[in-house]
Design a protein around this motif. Structure first.
Motif, PDB file in Angstrom:
ATOM      1  N   MET A  82       0.844  -1.198   0.000  1.00 46.03           N
ATOM      2  CA  MET A  82       0.000   0.000   0.000  1.00 46.03           C
ATOM      3  C   MET A  82       0.877   1.245   0.000  1.00 46.03           C
ATOM      4  N   PRO A  83       0.509   2.274  -0.748  1.00 49.99           N
ATOM      5  CA  PRO A  83       1.286   3.518  -0.742  1.00 49.99           C
ATOM      6  C   PRO A  83       1.389   4.093   0.672  1.00 49.99           C
ATOM      7  N   LEU A 184     -11.755   3.231  -0.980  1.00 47.46           N
ATOM      8  CA  LEU A 184     -11.941   4.615  -0.542  1.00 47.46           C
ATOM      9  C   LEU A 184     -13.375   4.835  -0.083  1.00 47.46           C
ATOM     10  N   GLY A 185     -14.319   4.218  -0.776  1.00 45.89           N
ATOM     11  CA  GLY A 185     -15.718   4.337  -0.365  1.00 45.89           C
ATOM     12  C   GLY A 185     -15.936   3.778   1.035  1.00 45.89           C
ATOM     13  N   ARG A 186     -15.293   2.660   1.311  1.00 49.31           N
ATOM     14  CA  ARG A 186     -15.388   2.073   2.650  1.00 49.31           C
ATOM     15  C   ARG A 186     -14.747   2.991   3.686  1.00 49.31           C
ATOM     16  N   ALA A 187     -13.603   3.550   3.325  1.00 46.77           N
ATOM     17  CA  ALA A 187     -12.891   4.422   4.261  1.00 46.77           C
ATOM     18  C   ALA A 187     -13.686   5.680   4.581  1.00 46.77           C
ATOM     19  N   PHE A 198      -5.382  10.113  -4.981  1.00 47.88           N
ATOM     20  CA  PHE A 198      -4.053   9.537  -5.157  1.00 47.88           C
ATOM     21  C   PHE A 198      -3.999   8.871  -6.523  1.00 47.88           C
ATOM     22  N   ASP A 199      -2.910   9.100  -7.252  1.00 48.85           N
ATOM     23  CA  ASP A 199      -2.757   8.526  -8.584  1.00 48.85           C
ATOM     24  C   ASP A 199      -2.261   7.091  -8.442  1.00 48.85           C
ATOM     25  N   ILE A 200      -3.184   6.177  -8.272  1.00 48.81           N
ATOM     26  CA  ILE A 200      -2.817   4.784  -8.041  1.00 48.81           C
ATOM     27  C   ILE A 200      -2.182   4.164  -9.283  1.00 48.81           C
ATOM     28  N   ASP A 201      -2.597   4.629 -10.483  1.00 43.24           N
ATOM     29  CA  ASP A 201      -2.012   4.110 -11.718  1.00 43.24           C
ATOM     30  C   ASP A 201      -0.508   4.404 -11.761  1.00 43.24           C
TER      31      ASP A 201
END
Length: 245
Positions: A82-83, A184-187, A198-201
């Motif tokens: 995880m970042p 993110l929705g859960r968080a 955050f740029d996950i790509d």
């Protein structure tokens, strides 16, 4: 003291230049003397060819090692985690019992890198061809991963640009973007957690390439330090293990 007979010297003079043979003989009779530098006496073309082959071998093996199931995920050195900026969210989700969703997301990031890795073979191959004679001599005299570091500096940006669409396509196939949005929705539903964009790509692309370069460096180090890893005559000639032609 080293004793060299007149007869031996006559034979040496008749075969090859005195300086080269004396140096070789003295090193053989006196183990304490340092070995000759790698590539000494070789042409620029031979050194460049050797380094290019070394990188082709190293990148090929790196792709083979990473472009398979668990190539990233079970390699603790290059595993994509995880970042850092999302670690608080990760901890919060695990606290409320959503650790399995986090684990699935981490696995998906690694799976996307594993799927994308084979495409790097051609990208690496194109970049290897650009090494110049001058670059080759400097790299040969560098550290155990000098070629890898040069490669990363010279071609890193282009590799990133070429590798990104491959990784993004793989990420879509694996479903990372969807999983990320779901996380993110859960968080957002947890009062004490603060989410941010955050740029996950980009993150997965960078980590995937970092992992590839790490394994390339390991393979280069093997070629430089382990004679058994020099499978061809050109590698033996340039990195040691065979007498110069």
């Amino acid at each position: 003291m080293v004793r060299i007979t007149v007869a031996v010297l006559v034979v040496l003079l008749a075969v090859t230049p005195v300086s080269a043979q004396l140096d070789r003989l003295l090193r053989g009779l006196s183990p304490g003397l340092p070995s000759a530098p790698a590539g000494e006496g070789l042409s620029d073309g031979t050194i460049a060819s050797g380094l290019k082959e070394a990188l082709q071998v190293a990148t090929g093996k790196a792709v083979d090692a990473t472009g398979v199931v668990d190539g990233y995920f079970k390699n603790q050195v290059i595993k994509i985690l995880m970042p850092d900026s999302l670690r608080t969210i990760e901890a919060g989700l695990r606290t409320v019992g959503l650790g399995s969703e986090v684990d699935a997301f981490v696995l998906s990031m690694n799976r996307s890198a594993e799927r994308a890795a084979p495409a790097a073979r051609q990208i690496f191959g194109d970049a290897v061809g650009e090494i110049t004679f001058d670059d080759a001599r400097k790299i040969l005299g560098g550290g155990d991963t000098a070629a890898t570091e040069y490669f990363k500096t010279k071609a890193g940006d282009r590799l990133t640009a070429a590798f990104r669409p491959v990784v993004e396509r793989s990420m879509n196939e694996v479903g990372i973007t969807r999983q990320y949005k779901e996380l993110l929705g859960r968080a957002e539903g947890i009062p004490f957690l603060k989410t941010e964009s955050f740029d996950i790509d980009r993150y997965v692309v960078v980590k995937a390439l970092d992992g590839l370069f790490h394994v390339v460096g390991e393979q280069e180090r093997l070629i430089r330090t382990n004679p058994a890893a020099r499978a061809s005559s050109i590698l033996k000639e340039v990195f040691g293990g065979a007498a110069p032609r």
